[in-house]
Scaffold this active site. Sequence first.
Site, PDB file in Angstrom:
ATOM      1  N   SER A 157       0.958  -1.246  -0.029  1.00  0.00           N
ATOM      2  CA  SER A 157       0.088   0.329   0.025  1.00  0.00           C
ATOM      3  C   SER A 157       0.604   1.409  -0.354  1.00  0.00           C
ATOM      4  O   SER A 157       1.724   1.802   0.343  1.00  0.00           O
ATOM      5  CB  SER A 157      -0.940  -0.072   0.934  1.00  0.00           C
ATOM      6  OG  SER A 157      -1.025   1.126   1.504  1.00  0.00           O
ATOM      7  N   TYR A 170      -1.538  -1.974  10.135  1.00  0.00           N
ATOM      8  CA  TYR A 170      -1.971  -2.185   8.848  1.00  0.00           C
ATOM      9  C   TYR A 170      -0.492  -1.738   7.299  1.00  0.00           C
ATOM     10  O   TYR A 170      -0.266  -1.970   6.655  1.00  0.00           O
ATOM     11  CB  TYR A 170      -3.487  -0.745   8.306  1.00  0.00           C
ATOM     12  CG  TYR A 170      -3.066  -1.512   6.487  1.00  0.00           C
ATOM     13  CD1 TYR A 170      -4.171  -2.663   6.002  1.00  0.00           C
ATOM     14  CD2 TYR A 170      -3.077  -0.431   5.705  1.00  0.00           C
ATOM     15  CE1 TYR A 170      -4.388  -2.974   4.743  1.00  0.00           C
ATOM     16  CE2 TYR A 170      -3.392  -0.686   4.304  1.00  0.00           C
ATOM     17  CZ  TYR A 170      -3.770  -2.187   3.950  1.00  0.00           C
ATOM     18  OH  TYR A 170      -4.287  -1.872   2.873  1.00  0.00           O
TER      19      TYR A 170
HETATM   20  N1  LIG Z   1      -8.494   0.002  -1.777  1.00  0.00           N
HETATM   21  C1  LIG Z   1      -7.790  -0.157  -1.921  1.00  0.00           C
HETATM   22  O1  LIG Z   1      -7.820   1.048  -1.544  1.00  0.00           O
HETATM   23  C2  LIG Z   1      -6.695  -0.227  -0.971  1.00  0.00           C
HETATM   24  C3  LIG Z   1      -5.349   0.747  -0.600  1.00  0.00           C
HETATM   25  C4  LIG Z   1      -4.257  -0.100  -1.042  1.00  0.00           C
HETATM   26  C5  LIG Z   1      -4.237  -1.290  -0.747  1.00  0.00           C
HETATM   27  N2  LIG Z   1      -4.740  -1.934  -1.095  1.00  0.00           N
HETATM   28  C6  LIG Z   1      -4.529  -3.553  -0.966  1.00  0.00           C
HETATM   29  O2  LIG Z   1      -4.796  -3.694  -2.031  1.00  0.00           O
HETATM   30  C7  LIG Z   1      -5.873  -5.353  -1.933  1.00  0.00           C
HETATM   31  C8  LIG Z   1      -6.831  -5.684  -2.535  1.00  0.00           C
HETATM   32  O3  LIG Z   1      -8.103  -4.845  -1.431  1.00  0.00           O
HETATM   33  P1  LIG Z   1      -9.849  -4.408  -1.755  1.00  0.00           P
HETATM   34  O4  LIG Z   1      -9.959  -2.641  -1.619  1.00  0.00           O
HETATM   35  O5  LIG Z   1      -9.375  -5.481  -3.193  1.00  0.00           O
HETATM   36  O6  LIG Z   1     -10.342  -4.898  -0.902  1.00  0.00           O
HETATM   37  P2  LIG Z   1     -11.697  -6.180  -0.989  1.00  0.00           P
HETATM   38  O7  LIG Z   1     -11.874  -6.199   0.517  1.00  0.00           O
HETATM   39  O8  LIG Z   1     -12.259  -6.212  -1.694  1.00  0.00           O
HETATM   40  O9  LIG Z   1     -10.701  -7.498  -1.162  1.00  0.00           O
HETATM   41  C9  LIG Z   1      -9.608  -8.268   0.205  1.00  0.00           C
HETATM   42  C10 LIG Z   1      -9.962  -9.835  -0.599  1.00  0.00           C
HETATM   43  O10 LIG Z   1      -9.528 -10.622   0.887  1.00  0.00           O
HETATM   44  C11 LIG Z   1     -10.047 -11.199   2.122  1.00  0.00           C
HETATM   45  N3  LIG Z   1      -9.390 -11.958   2.786  1.00  0.00           N
HETATM   46  C12 LIG Z   1      -9.973 -11.739   4.263  1.00  0.00           C
HETATM   47  N4  LIG Z   1      -9.206 -12.378   4.994  1.00  0.00           N
HETATM   48  C13 LIG Z   1      -8.828 -12.938   4.224  1.00  0.00           C
HETATM   49  C14 LIG Z   1      -8.250 -14.490   4.700  1.00  0.00           C
HETATM   50  N5  LIG Z   1      -8.183 -14.858   5.980  1.00  0.00           N
HETATM   51  N6  LIG Z   1      -7.932 -15.793   3.766  1.00  0.00           N
HETATM   52  C15 LIG Z   1      -8.518 -15.545   2.882  1.00  0.00           C
HETATM   53  N7  LIG Z   1      -8.813 -14.466   1.770  1.00  0.00           N
HETATM   54  C16 LIG Z   1      -8.967 -13.132   2.737  1.00  0.00           C
HETATM   55  C17 LIG Z   1     -11.570 -10.714   1.305  1.00  0.00           C
HETATM   56  O11 LIG Z   1     -13.122 -11.998   0.978  1.00  0.00           O
HETATM   57  C18 LIG Z   1     -11.920 -10.239  -0.057  1.00  0.00           C
HETATM   58  O12 LIG Z   1     -12.749 -10.421  -0.906  1.00  0.00           O
HETATM   59  C19 LIG Z   1      -5.418  -5.698   0.105  1.00  0.00           C
HETATM   60  O13 LIG Z   1      -3.578  -6.314  -0.200  1.00  0.00           O
HETATM   61  C20 LIG Z   1      -5.616  -3.956   0.184  1.00  0.00           C
HETATM   62  O14 LIG Z   1      -4.778  -4.141   1.139  1.00  0.00           O
HETATM   63  C21 LIG Z   1      -5.896  -1.555  -1.072  1.00  0.00           C
END
Ligand SMILES: NC(=O)c1ccc[n+]([C@@H]2O[C@H](COP(=O)([O-])OP(=O)(O)OC[C@H]3O[C@@H](n4cnc5c(N)ncnc54)[C@H](O)[C@@H]3O)[C@@H](O)[C@H]2O)c1
Length: 279
Positions: A157, A170
């Site tokens: 991130s 985080y």
């Molecule tokens: N969306 C943002 O603004 C943002 C910003 C920076 C980083 N990220 C990173 O991008 C990635 C995806 O984020 P997103 O926004 O699509 O969120 P999201 O919640 O849609 O995706 C995360 C997924 O991980 C799954 N998950 C959670 N715990 C789990 C476990 N124990 N085992 C297996 N799966 C599990 C959830 O069910 C979910 O589908 C993450 O790593 C997040 O930290 C997102």
Amino acid sequence: METRNIFNPLANKVAIVTGAAGGIGAATAILLAERGAAVVLADIALEPAQAVAARITDIGGRALAVRLDLADEASIRALIETAVGTFGRLDILDNNAADLSMGLRDADIETMDLEVWDRTFTVNLRGTMLACKHALPHLVKAGEGREVGGVIINTASNLALQGHIIQAAYSASKAAVIQLTRSIAASHGKRGVRCNAVLPGLTLSAAALENLPARLREIVESETLTPYLGRPEDLAHAVAYLASDEARYVTGQCLVVDGGTSTHVPGIAPFRAMVAEGL
Ligand SMILES: NC(=O)c1ccc[n+]([C@@H]2O[C@H](COP(=O)([O-])OP(=O)(O)OC[C@H]3O[C@@H](n4cnc5c(N)ncnc54)[C@H](O)[C@@H]3O)[C@@H](O)[C@H]2O)c1
């Protein structure tokens, strides 16, 4: 160089995308499948992952949804075995999943529950490391007899790059993901495995939209250099590039996909207002 299939650049490759039930992971799984890869969509939420897999198979792609709990090593080992057992090999591991259910409960170290810290590190860092551990023998094998081998894309991130006051656990877990990425790039590069990280900034996935206070969105939008905030597809394209043979000389890198948010002087929003008023 080997002949490339320019229409299906990921043809004959097998990819695992974790956290593929929605958001960035779902967009990435769909894009990798559109580019010819067979995709295993792994998530703790099986039903929505199955729905995304069905979207892929409906358009003629190859996809399989698997339940995965990144807190459980046996579940991770089973995922890798299922992927290789079903599609015969493993070329791409996209470690996208993270446990975002803690929201902003890690803002203040003094009052933060230890379980918030532990859960964050168990899923985001330990889970990512274990997925790498069990995938690596297959990713090494994927390179045997080929010029280019297997590839890992970890998800950090832009919050891992600077100090902030909203997500201590985080952001620390994501900073560690970056260092893990560099370690694997160093240890496995000569065995044909590349390992890179994508660093999203605020990206309008359903999860982000659900949990995002309007004020926070306004602040990030004002600090972003592009006229818009990112969408899951923006990250999917970054992952697809790093996963492709076009990126064969790129390893140990952090690709920041945040509309330039983390690149500029602090407090650009008030400066922008000042410039607009005339210096
Ligand atoms: N969306 C943002 O603004 C943002 C910003 C920076 C980083 N990220 C990173 O991008 C990635 C995806 O984020 P997103 O926004 O699509 O969120 P999201 O919640 O849609 O995706 C995360 C997924 O991980 C799954 N998950 C959670 N715990 C789990 C476990 N124990 N085992 C297996 N799966 C599990 C959830 O069910 C979910 O589908 C993450 O790593 C997040 O930290 C997102």
